[in-house]
Design an enzyme around this catalytic site. Structure first.
Site, PDB file in Angstrom:
ATOM      1  N   ASP A  64      21.474  32.874  -2.134  1.00 34.04           N
ATOM      2  CA  ASP A  64      21.304  32.871  -0.674  1.00 34.04           C
ATOM      3  C   ASP A  64      21.549  31.517   0.011  1.00 34.04           C
ATOM      4  O   ASP A  64      21.558  31.436   1.241  1.00 34.04           O
ATOM      5  CB  ASP A  64      19.891  33.382  -0.317  1.00 34.04           C
TER       6      ASP A  64
ATOM      7  N   HIS B 287      24.038  31.777 -10.576  1.00 32.17           N
ATOM      8  CA  HIS B 287      24.540  33.138 -10.347  1.00 32.17           C
ATOM      9  C   HIS B 287      25.503  33.209  -9.172  1.00 32.17           C
ATOM     10  O   HIS B 287      25.652  34.259  -8.556  1.00 32.17           O
ATOM     11  CB  HIS B 287      23.362  34.111 -10.163  1.00 32.17           C
TER      12      HIS B 287
ATOM     13  N   CYS C 211      39.413  37.067  -5.393  1.00 36.44           N
ATOM     14  CA  CYS C 211      40.148  38.289  -5.731  1.00 36.44           C
ATOM     15  C   CYS C 211      39.796  38.735  -7.150  1.00 36.44           C
ATOM     16  O   CYS C 211      39.821  37.942  -8.088  1.00 36.44           O
ATOM     17  CB  CYS C 211      41.652  38.014  -5.627  1.00 36.44           C
TER      18      CYS C 211
ATOM     19  N   CYS D 125      47.978  38.849  -3.853  1.00 38.29           N
ATOM     20  CA  CYS D 125      48.384  39.887  -4.812  1.00 38.29           C
ATOM     21  C   CYS D 125      47.961  41.293  -4.389  1.00 38.29           C
ATOM     22  O   CYS D 125      48.279  42.254  -5.079  1.00 38.29           O
ATOM     23  CB  CYS D 125      47.845  39.562  -6.205  1.00 38.29           C
TER      24      CYS D 125
ATOM     25  N   GLY E 241       8.952  31.444  -8.801  1.00 32.47           N
ATOM     26  CA  GLY E 241       9.411  32.714  -8.239  1.00 32.47           C
ATOM     27  C   GLY E 241      10.475  33.418  -9.046  1.00 32.47           C
ATOM     28  O   GLY E 241      11.366  34.048  -8.481  1.00 32.47           O
ATOM     29  N   THR E 242      10.374  33.310 -10.372  1.00 36.06           N
ATOM     30  CA  THR E 242      11.309  34.070 -11.206  1.00 36.06           C
ATOM     31  C   THR E 242      10.548  34.877 -12.247  1.00 36.06           C
ATOM     32  O   THR E 242       9.559  34.405 -12.804  1.00 36.06           O
ATOM     33  CB  THR E 242      12.358  33.157 -11.894  1.00 36.06           C
TER      34      THR E 242
ATOM     35  N   PRO F 220       2.800  34.379  -8.252  1.00 37.44           N
ATOM     36  CA  PRO F 220       1.534  35.122  -8.124  1.00 37.44           C
ATOM     37  C   PRO F 220       1.271  36.034  -9.323  1.00 37.44           C
ATOM     38  O   PRO F 220       0.120  36.427  -9.548  1.00 37.44           O
ATOM     39  CB  PRO F 220       1.704  35.959  -6.845  1.00 37.44           C
TER      40      PRO F 220
HETATM   41  P1  OAD Z   1      12.944  38.931  -9.844  1.00 42.83           P
HETATM   42  O1  OAD Z   1      12.957  39.882  -8.704  1.00 42.83           O
HETATM   43  O2  OAD Z   1      13.200  39.464 -11.206  1.00 42.83           O
HETATM   44  O3  OAD Z   1      11.530  38.190  -9.901  1.00 42.83           O
HETATM   45  C1  OAD Z   1      10.940  37.646  -8.768  1.00 42.83           C
HETATM   46  C2  OAD Z   1       9.665  36.919  -9.185  1.00 42.83           C
HETATM   47  O4  OAD Z   1       9.141  36.285  -8.050  1.00 42.83           O
HETATM   48  C3  OAD Z   1       8.564  37.831  -9.753  1.00 42.83           C
HETATM   49  O5  OAD Z   1       8.066  37.281 -10.952  1.00 42.83           O
HETATM   50  C4  OAD Z   1       7.505  37.814  -8.655  1.00 42.83           C
HETATM   51  O6  OAD Z   1       6.172  37.873  -9.184  1.00 42.83           O
HETATM   52  C5  OAD Z   1       7.743  36.463  -8.012  1.00 42.83           C
HETATM   53  N1  OAD Z   1       7.354  36.366  -6.601  1.00 42.83           N
HETATM   54  C6  OAD Z   1       7.321  37.340  -5.669  1.00 42.83           C
HETATM   55  N2  OAD Z   1       6.953  36.831  -4.472  1.00 42.83           N
HETATM   56  C7  OAD Z   1       6.752  35.504  -4.673  1.00 42.83           C
HETATM   57  C8  OAD Z   1       6.360  34.425  -3.825  1.00 42.83           C
HETATM   58  N3  OAD Z   1       6.110  34.617  -2.532  1.00 42.83           N
HETATM   59  N4  OAD Z   1       6.264  33.192  -4.363  1.00 42.83           N
HETATM   60  C9  OAD Z   1       6.516  32.984  -5.680  1.00 42.83           C
HETATM   61  N5  OAD Z   1       6.889  33.967  -6.519  1.00 42.83           N
HETATM   62  C10 OAD Z   1       7.007  35.202  -6.024  1.00 42.83           C
HETATM   63  O7  OAD Z   1      13.953  37.755  -9.459  1.00 42.83           O
HETATM   64  P2  OAD Z   1      14.706  36.721 -10.412  1.00 42.83           P
HETATM   65  O8  OAD Z   1      13.822  36.246 -11.494  1.00 42.83           O
HETATM   66  O9  OAD Z   1      15.341  35.725  -9.528  1.00 42.83           O
HETATM   67  O10 OAD Z   1      20.770  38.388 -11.013  1.00 42.83           O
HETATM   68  O11 OAD Z   1      15.818  37.650 -11.023  1.00 42.83           O
HETATM   69  C11 OAD Z   1      16.784  37.101 -11.860  1.00 42.83           C
HETATM   70  C12 OAD Z   1      18.117  37.732 -11.623  1.00 42.83           C
HETATM   71  O12 OAD Z   1      18.007  39.157 -11.700  1.00 42.83           O
HETATM   72  C13 OAD Z   1      18.696  37.507 -10.231  1.00 42.83           C
HETATM   73  O13 OAD Z   1      19.343  36.265 -10.091  1.00 42.83           O
HETATM   74  C14 OAD Z   1      19.652  38.639 -10.112  1.00 42.83           C
HETATM   75  C15 OAD Z   1      18.808  39.750 -10.646  1.00 42.83           C
HETATM   76  O14 OAD Z   1      19.490  40.852 -11.165  1.00 42.83           O
HETATM   77  C16 OAD Z   1      22.021  38.460 -10.596  1.00 42.83           C
HETATM   78  O15 OAD Z   1      22.299  38.748  -9.451  1.00 42.83           O
HETATM   79  C17 OAD Z   1      23.012  38.144 -11.669  1.00 42.83           C
END
Ligand code: OAD
Length: 261
Positions: free
Chosen positions: A115, A130, A138, A162, A199-200, A226
């Site tokens: 984003d 990512h 393309c 192309c 946040g992952t 959280p």
């Molecule tokens: P996820 O949606 O898998 O995980 C989001 C995490 O953020 C979860 O562990 C939530 O508990 C946490 N969360 C939610 N709200 C929050 C907040 N306000 N503050 C802190 N944490 C919070 O997202 P990603 O781990 O980014 O891939 O997912 C990894 C990849 O999976 C993405 O990059 C995407 C997706 O498929 C591609 O697009 C290749």
């Protein structure tokens, strides 16, 4: 070492001495971020109750085969995400990470997000694992597509060179991560003094191996989320709260303590 877990951090003196001194003396700081850091900007995450992947099928919307079998469905979905992102603003978590550059000599963001909110918040060193949703290329000849994208258009444009279909420059399932970015991310993880996982869900590899790599190479590992994840098993410090609450408080606490030294 048992993780120190807190819901709210008021001051660094609340922390065990080892964590406090690592935070104060660190030179190389890495923040590894995922969709959760942008949740409070109004951008939905992928997993969890309201996650995108509970409503949509990733193999339809985030794979080459999905795109080739229904290009307009996939393009329209990314157009909708582009509109949401264009209207969103960086939140206090993105801004606190940008502020961290004033506290440490070396701060790097490694993000799985597409984003660009870290850029808009003012962070200067950002590794995008990512890809990003602003750029396009393309699918046949890989030429970058630099013409303006009309976000209301539901059909993907064609490549002027192309005639191939234009796709967003995001990494889809089954695709390799950009090689140079991942190499740099590994180097940063290996040399970090403090590594934040923010946040992952840490479910998508190879990105999710970075916190483990940092931990094995001696970084202090801090999780801000959280909810528990695999990272919670190996973190030294866990802040169980939203990123937009936890990060500004942490940055403020570090700033205060550094100023008083
Ligand atoms: P996820 O949606 O898998 O995980 C989001 C995490 O953020 C979860 O562990 C939530 O508990 C946490 N969360 C939610 N709200 C929050 C907040 N306000 N503050 C802190 N944490 C919070 O997202 P990603 O781990 O980014 O891939 O997912 C990894 C990849 O999976 C993405 O990059 C995407 C997706 O498929 C591609 O697009 C290749």
């Amino acid at each position: 070492m048992e993780a120190f877990v807190t819901n709210k951090l008021r001051s660094l003196s609340d922390l065990p001495e080892k964590i406090r001194s690592a935070l104060l003396n660190a030179e190389r700081v890495v923040a590894f971020t995922g969709a959760g850091i942008s949740a409070e900007s109004g951008i939905p995450t992928f997993r969890g109750k309201e996650g995108l992947w509970t409503k949509f099928r990733p193999e339809e919307l985030a794979s080459v085969s999905g795109f080739l079998s229904n290009p307009s469905l996939v393009w329209a979905w990314y157009q909708e995400r582009r509109r949401i992102i264009a209207e969103a603003q960086p939140n206090p978590a993105h801004i606190a990470l940008a502020e961290m550059e004033k506290l440490y000599p070396h701060v790097v963001i490694i993000t799985q997000n597409v984003d660009r909110l870290h850029h808009r918040a003012g962070s200067t060193t950002i590794i995008e694992l990512h890809g990003n949703i602003e750029e396009n290329y393309c699918i046949d000849c890989a030429a970058e597509y630099n013409s303006e994208i009309d976000v209301t258009e539901q059909q993907p444009p064609r490549c002027p060179q192309c005639g191939g279909l234009i796709r967003p420059a995001v990494v889809w399932f089954g695709e390799l991560l950009p090689e140079e970015e991942f190499r740099r991310a590994e180097e940063e993880a290996q040399s970090a003094d403090v590594f934040f996982s923010i946040g992952t869900s840490a479910e998508v590899y190879p990105a999710a191996q970075l916190p483990f790599l940092a931990r094995t190479h001696g970084a202090l590992l801090i999780e801000i989320n959280p909810d528990p994840t695999m990272i919670s098993e190996i973190a030294h410090l866990i802040i169980r709260s939203s990123a937009a609450t936890a990060l500004p408080a942490l940055v403020e606490a570090i700033k205060k303590e550094k100023e008083s030294r």
